[in-house]
Design a protein around this motif. Structure first.
Motif, PDB file in Angstrom:
ATOM      1  N   ALA A 177       0.845  -1.202   0.000  1.00 58.12           N
ATOM      2  CA  ALA A 177       0.000   0.000   0.000  1.00 58.12           C
ATOM      3  C   ALA A 177       0.874   1.243   0.000  1.00 58.12           C
ATOM      4  O   ALA A 177       1.943   1.278   0.629  1.00 58.12           O
ATOM      5  CB  ALA A 177      -0.914   0.011   1.222  1.00 58.12           C
ATOM      6  N   TYR A 178       0.403   2.250  -0.723  1.00 61.57           N
ATOM      7  CA  TYR A 178       1.079   3.545  -0.781  1.00 61.57           C
ATOM      8  C   TYR A 178       0.110   4.625  -0.302  1.00 61.57           C
ATOM      9  O   TYR A 178      -1.088   4.586  -0.627  1.00 61.57           O
ATOM     10  CB  TYR A 178       1.497   3.893  -2.205  1.00 61.57           C
ATOM     11  N   SER A 179       0.627   5.604   0.424  1.00 65.29           N
ATOM     12  CA  SER A 179      -0.136   6.807   0.787  1.00 65.29           C
ATOM     13  C   SER A 179       0.669   8.009   0.315  1.00 65.29           C
ATOM     14  O   SER A 179       1.726   8.325   0.876  1.00 65.29           O
ATOM     15  CB  SER A 179      -0.359   6.879   2.297  1.00 65.29           C
ATOM     16  N   ALA A 180       0.177   8.676  -0.724  1.00 59.64           N
ATOM     17  CA  ALA A 180       0.942   9.729  -1.398  1.00 59.64           C
ATOM     18  C   ALA A 180       0.199  11.055  -1.338  1.00 59.64           C
ATOM     19  O   ALA A 180      -1.031  11.105  -1.267  1.00 59.64           O
ATOM     20  CB  ALA A 180       1.198   9.352  -2.849  1.00 59.64           C
ATOM     21  N   HIS A 181       0.977  12.125  -1.383  1.00 59.65           N
ATOM     22  CA  HIS A 181       0.420  13.480  -1.465  1.00 59.65           C
ATOM     23  C   HIS A 181       1.328  14.282  -2.385  1.00 59.65           C
ATOM     24  O   HIS A 181       2.446  14.649  -2.002  1.00 59.65           O
ATOM     25  CB  HIS A 181       0.349  14.121  -0.078  1.00 59.65           C
ATOM     26  N   PHE A 182       0.852  14.551  -3.607  1.00 60.19           N
ATOM     27  CA  PHE A 182       1.678  15.237  -4.591  1.00 60.19           C
ATOM     28  C   PHE A 182       1.609  16.745  -4.389  1.00 60.19           C
ATOM     29  O   PHE A 182       0.679  17.276  -3.775  1.00 60.19           O
ATOM     30  CB  PHE A 182       1.248  14.865  -6.002  1.00 60.19           C
ATOM     31  N   GLU A 183       2.571  17.445  -4.976  1.00 63.33           N
ATOM     32  CA  GLU A 183       2.729  18.879  -4.770  1.00 63.33           C
ATOM     33  C   GLU A 183       1.638  19.674  -5.477  1.00 63.33           C
ATOM     34  O   GLU A 183       1.440  19.536  -6.686  1.00 63.33           O
ATOM     35  CB  GLU A 183       4.101  19.323  -5.273  1.00 63.33           C
ATOM     36  N   CYS A 184       0.935  20.518  -4.716  1.00 62.46           N
ATOM     37  CA  CYS A 184      -0.137  21.328  -5.319  1.00 62.46           C
ATOM     38  C   CYS A 184       0.409  22.508  -6.106  1.00 62.46           C
ATOM     39  O   CYS A 184      -0.287  23.065  -6.962  1.00 62.46           O
ATOM     40  CB  CYS A 184      -1.107  21.813  -4.247  1.00 62.46           C
ATOM     41  N   PHE A 185       1.660  22.912  -5.842  1.00 62.74           N
ATOM     42  CA  PHE A 185       2.241  24.071  -6.528  1.00 62.74           C
ATOM     43  C   PHE A 185       3.076  23.675  -7.748  1.00 62.74           C
ATOM     44  O   PHE A 185       3.679  24.539  -8.376  1.00 62.74           O
ATOM     45  CB  PHE A 185       3.135  24.864  -5.564  1.00 62.74           C
ATOM     46  N   ALA A 186       3.157  22.396  -8.077  1.00 64.11           N
ATOM     47  CA  ALA A 186       4.120  21.936  -9.086  1.00 64.11           C
ATOM     48  C   ALA A 186       3.586  21.967 -10.508  1.00 64.11           C
ATOM     49  O   ALA A 186       4.356  21.809 -11.452  1.00 64.11           O
ATOM     50  CB  ALA A 186       4.580  20.518  -8.749  1.00 64.11           C
ATOM     51  N   GLY A 187       2.277  22.137 -10.708  1.00 59.18           N
ATOM     52  CA  GLY A 187       1.729  22.066 -12.049  1.00 59.18           C
ATOM     53  C   GLY A 187       1.637  20.624 -12.527  1.00 59.18           C
ATOM     54  O   GLY A 187       2.100  19.684 -11.873  1.00 59.18           O
ATOM     55  N   ILE A 188       1.030  20.426 -13.711  1.00 58.59           N
ATOM     56  CA  ILE A 188       0.813  19.074 -14.224  1.00 58.59           C
ATOM     57  C   ILE A 188       2.131  18.342 -14.436  1.00 58.59           C
ATOM     58  O   ILE A 188       2.283  17.177 -14.071  1.00 58.59           O
ATOM     59  CB  ILE A 188       0.001  19.124 -15.532  1.00 58.59           C
ATOM     60  N   ALA A 189       3.106  19.021 -15.035  1.00 58.24           N
ATOM     61  CA  ALA A 189       4.380  18.364 -15.327  1.00 58.24           C
ATOM     62  C   ALA A 189       5.073  17.895 -14.059  1.00 58.24           C
ATOM     63  O   ALA A 189       5.615  16.781 -13.992  1.00 58.24           O
ATOM     64  CB  ALA A 189       5.279  19.303 -16.116  1.00 58.24           C
ATOM     65  N   GLY A 190       5.069  18.723 -13.007  1.00 57.22           N
ATOM     66  CA  GLY A 190       5.702  18.348 -11.751  1.00 57.22           C
ATOM     67  C   GLY A 190       5.012  17.169 -11.100  1.00 57.22           C
ATOM     68  O   GLY A 190       5.671  16.254 -10.574  1.00 57.22           O
ATOM     69  N   ARG A 191       3.682  17.165 -11.110  1.00 61.12           N
ATOM     70  CA  ARG A 191       2.955  16.043 -10.504  1.00 61.12           C
ATOM     71  C   ARG A 191       3.113  14.773 -11.336  1.00 61.12           C
ATOM     72  O   ARG A 191       3.152  13.667 -10.789  1.00 61.12           O
ATOM     73  CB  ARG A 191       1.485  16.414 -10.335  1.00 61.12           C
ATOM     74  N   ALA A 192       3.187  14.912 -12.657  1.00 56.75           N
ATOM     75  CA  ALA A 192       3.413  13.739 -13.502  1.00 56.75           C
ATOM     76  C   ALA A 192       4.763  13.106 -13.190  1.00 56.75           C
ATOM     77  O   ALA A 192       4.904  11.871 -13.184  1.00 56.75           O
ATOM     78  CB  ALA A 192       3.338  14.127 -14.970  1.00 56.75           C
ATOM     79  N   ALA A 193       5.774  13.923 -12.893  1.00 55.47           N
ATOM     80  CA  ALA A 193       7.087  13.392 -12.523  1.00 55.47           C
ATOM     81  C   ALA A 193       7.003  12.638 -11.199  1.00 55.47           C
ATOM     82  O   ALA A 193       7.616  11.567 -11.036  1.00 55.47           O
ATOM     83  CB  ALA A 193       8.102  14.522 -12.435  1.00 55.47           C
ATOM     84  N   GLN A 194       6.234  13.161 -10.226  1.00 61.86           N
ATOM     85  CA  GLN A 194       6.065  12.463  -8.963  1.00 61.86           C
ATOM     86  C   GLN A 194       5.287  11.161  -9.150  1.00 61.86           C
ATOM     87  O   GLN A 194       5.581  10.157  -8.488  1.00 61.86           O
ATOM     88  CB  GLN A 194       5.356  13.382  -7.961  1.00 61.86           C
ATOM     89  N   LEU A 195       4.307  11.183 -10.060  1.00 66.45           N
ATOM     90  CA  LEU A 195       3.577   9.957 -10.377  1.00 66.45           C
ATOM     91  C   LEU A 195       4.521   8.907 -10.948  1.00 66.45           C
ATOM     92  O   LEU A 195       4.412   7.710 -10.619  1.00 66.45           O
ATOM     93  CB  LEU A 195       2.459  10.267 -11.365  1.00 66.45           C
ATOM     94  N   CYS A 196       5.440   9.336 -11.790  1.00 66.68           N
ATOM     95  CA  CYS A 196       6.389   8.398 -12.390  1.00 66.68           C
ATOM     96  C   CYS A 196       7.272   7.743 -11.331  1.00 66.68           C
ATOM     97  O   CYS A 196       7.671   6.576 -11.481  1.00 66.68           O
ATOM     98  CB  CYS A 196       7.242   9.102 -13.441  1.00 66.68           C
ATOM     99  N   ASP A 197       7.586   8.465 -10.251  1.00 69.74           N
ATOM    100  CA  ASP A 197       8.344   7.860  -9.151  1.00 69.74           C
ATOM    101  C   ASP A 197       7.588   6.665  -8.579  1.00 69.74           C
ATOM    102  O   ASP A 197       8.185   5.604  -8.312  1.00 69.74           O
ATOM    103  CB  ASP A 197       8.592   8.890  -8.043  1.00 69.74           C
ATOM    104  N   LEU A 198       6.282   6.827  -8.403  1.00 74.69           N
ATOM    105  CA  LEU A 198       5.484   5.727  -7.855  1.00 74.69           C
ATOM    106  C   LEU A 198       5.317   4.603  -8.866  1.00 74.69           C
ATOM    107  O   LEU A 198       5.346   3.420  -8.511  1.00 74.69           O
ATOM    108  CB  LEU A 198       4.115   6.233  -7.407  1.00 74.69           C
ATOM    109  N   LEU A 199       5.106   4.943 -10.143  1.00 71.56           N
ATOM    110  CA  LEU A 199       4.975   3.917 -11.175  1.00 71.56           C
ATOM    111  C   LEU A 199       6.229   3.046 -11.223  1.00 71.56           C
ATOM    112  O   LEU A 199       6.146   1.816 -11.341  1.00 71.56           O
ATOM    113  CB  LEU A 199       4.719   4.566 -12.525  1.00 71.56           C
ATOM    114  N   GLN A 200       7.370   3.682 -11.130  1.00 72.74           N
ATOM    115  CA  GLN A 200       8.637   2.950 -11.185  1.00 72.74           C
ATOM    116  C   GLN A 200       8.798   2.048  -9.967  1.00 72.74           C
ATOM    117  O   GLN A 200       9.192   0.878 -10.089  1.00 72.74           O
ATOM    118  CB  GLN A 200       9.788   3.948 -11.268  1.00 72.74           C
ATOM    119  N   ASP A 201       8.493   2.562  -8.779  1.00 75.17           N
ATOM    120  CA  ASP A 201       8.608   1.767  -7.563  1.00 75.17           C
ATOM    121  C   ASP A 201       7.620   0.603  -7.579  1.00 75.17           C
ATOM    122  O   ASP A 201       7.958  -0.527  -7.210  1.00 75.17           O
ATOM    123  CB  ASP A 201       8.366   2.659  -6.346  1.00 75.17           C
ATOM    124  N   SER A 202       6.393   0.896  -8.020  1.00 77.06           N
ATOM    125  CA  SER A 202       5.364  -0.139  -8.079  1.00 77.06           C
ATOM    126  C   SER A 202       5.758  -1.255  -9.041  1.00 77.06           C
ATOM    127  O   SER A 202       5.621  -2.445  -8.726  1.00 77.06           O
ATOM    128  CB  SER A 202       4.033   0.484  -8.508  1.00 77.06           C
TER     129      SER A 202
END
Length: 532
Positions: A167-192
């Motif tokens: 299980a993961y509990s994540a909170h992405f950056e609200c100030f990062a814009g779509i590109a920044g949040r997509a990069a954080q999503l990729c961190d989880l995709l890679q780990d998963s």
């Protein structure tokens, strides 16, 4: 409050060792799992009451405060574990600095992070994300003076009599814009993806702050970068589904859909991001458009900001709690899931691809609808403009032994009818009447004009006004105007011995039609001569 530093994990275990977990007894029931951003625990009692009623097996929570003045200064992560008798941990993301730039409702002084709770044994670790901001430098500007970075808490949950769950509990950056949040999503995709061989049953829950659309699109603080206006016509959640989640790890070694986005060269995703942006089988049963989880500014800033991805689980049912936003500014996502075979992953990927195609079709339909509405509005405005230039007026009269006698009416471009009649007979006073015509009557007057073909006539050969009086007709209709003046026509016989009898007959019949219709309208609305 020195409990931990950003990036560290603090654990709690308040389970009653004498009470067996529900899955230890009889036939295993579906796991009930929860995703919820509890908004710093401002309404902690209401949050705990809601969680107690849900009686879930696994809780993934975000925005837990520890020792912050804004939320009462308590250790909310520990209070939730103690009052619900659960095992759990919190991954500290930020040390919230106390600062005069913060309002009292935002004042820090403690820690802030994400948590996972369960009835079962768990092993925890943190998944780090590249900092979206230099918080010591940018925190004051953003109104959030803090130290640290975004951290996702991961837990291997040992469910009795069933395979372990990641299980993961994540909170992405609200100030990062779509590109920044997509990069954080990729961190989880890679780990998963790396964990799939050993832990195929996964829950990827979190507040991903996917709201860079609608009203937020106008704010460079919350929606910035090339995607701010590039994805007009779709929400950020739709963009995620179409450009990232619909691309499976089996579709190729890099995400070609994301690579095909028309971006400037310096903004194109790196090859590492394109390799990571591949879905290992995540599926969210909630609708990315209709299932809104956050709504601010009277609904003008609404979004599916919270996600509940499952991998190799069958979703028995799912719903949302806290629908009225009383306990938190986020709705609570609740799912009941059962462990499933590997075939479920392929089925869920097909479902995600189907949703992506449906979103594209619906967006094209919305675009066609908006274009049609825009065209209809343009035509309506053109018609309104022409209608404003439409008017009809007619005057007939003479000067005789009773003075100046006349009959006059006028219909202006707003549909107002003005009527005047002065006979001077037996010292009668002039009669004035005015009223507003309905659109149907205005259209009828225009039809009479069109049918008469008066707009094609020429008054050059018509007799000039004389001592017997005159008849004047002015019409402006559909961008064309006429202004005729001729001698008074008392009957059809007056048109015979003229140079243009046919044109005068058209004029005579048109005037009679007008006169009959107008007098009928006036008589329906007014008494022309009061009864003594």
């Amino acid at each position: 409050m020195d409990v931990a530093l950003p990036g560290q994990i603090v654990t709690f275990d308040f389970r009653d060792s004498q009470a067996p977990a529900p899955s230890d007894q009889g036939i295993p029931r579906p796991l009930r799992v929860v995703q919820w951003n509890i908004e710093r625990g401002y309404q902690l009692d209401a949050v705990i009451a809601t969680l107690r009623d849900l009686d879930a097996d696994i809780l993934c929570l975000q925005e837990l405060d520890i020792g912050n003045q804004r939320s009462g200064g308590g250790n909310h992560a520990e209070q939730i574990a103690r009052r619900l008798r659960l095992n759990g941990a919190v991954a500290v993301e930020f040390q919230e600095l106390r600062s005069p730039c913060r309002a009292p409702a935002q004042q820090g002084g403690g820690l802030h992070g994400n948590a996972i709770y369960s009835r079962y044994d768990m092993a925890f670790r943190a998944v780090g994300h590249a900092p979206a901001y230099d918080w010591p430098r940018d925190g004051m500007r953003l109104g959030e003076p803090r130290l640290g970075a975004r951290v996702t808490l991961a837990a291997e949950i040992r469910v009795p009599r069933r395979p372990a769950v990641l299980a993961y509990s994540a909170h992405f950056e609200c100030f990062a814009g779509i590109a920044g949040r997509a990069a954080q999503l990729c961190d989880l995709l890679q780990d998963s993806s790396a964990c799939v061989p050993e832990l195929p049953h996964q829950l990827v829950f979190g507040d991903f702050n996917t709201f860079a659309h609608s009203l937020a699109r106008l704010s460079p603080r919350y929606a910035h970068g090339w995607h701010r206006f590039r994805n007009l016509g779709m929400s950020e959640a739709e963009w995620w589904v179409e450009n990232v989640l619909a691309w499976s790890v089996d579709d190729g070694p890099v995400n070609l859909r994301l690579a095909a986005e028309p971006l400037p060269d310096h903004l194109r995703p790196s090859r590492e991001v394109l390799r990571a942006a591949r879905n290992p089988g995540w599926w969210d049963p909630f609708d990315p458009v209709r299932d809104i989880t956050i709504s601010n500014h009277c609904g003008w800033m609404s979004a599916k900001a919270d996600w509940a991805f499952v991998r190799q689980f069958r979703v028995v049912r799912h719903w949302m709690a806290n629908r009225d936003f009383t306990a938190s500014d986020h709705r609570c996502l609740v799912l009941e899931v059962e462990h499933a075979h590997a075939d479920t992953v392929a089925e869920h990927m097909l479902a995600t691809k189907r949703v992506a195609r449906e979103l594209q079709v619906k967006r094209a339909s919305r675009l066609w609808t908006w274009c049609s509405l825009a065209a209809a509005a343009a035509l309506s405005w053109a018609a309104f403009t022409v209608a404003r230039r439409s008017s009809i007026s007619r005057i007939t009269g003479h000067r005789g032994r009773y003075g100046h006698e006349f009959f006059r009416f006028e219909i202006d471009n707003q549909g107002y009818l003005k009527y005047a009649n002065n006979s001077n007979y037996r010292r009668d006073s002039i009669i004035h009447k005015s009223l507003r015509l309905s659109p149907t009557l205005v259209a009828e007057f225009k039809r009479i004009v069109d049918d008469s073909e008066i707009m094609a006539e020429d008054s050059t050969l018509w007799p000039r006004r004389d001592e017997n009086g005159r008849l004047q007709l002015d019409i402006s209709l559909n961008g064309k105007s006429i202004s005729f003046e001729t001698a008074k026509i008392s009957s059809l016989a007056d048109t015979v011995d003229t140079q243009d009898p046919e044109g005068l007959r058209v004029l005579y019949y048109l005037i009679q039609d007008f006169k009959c219709l107008i007098l009928s309208i006036i008589s329906l609305h007014f008494k022309i001569k009061p009864i003594a």
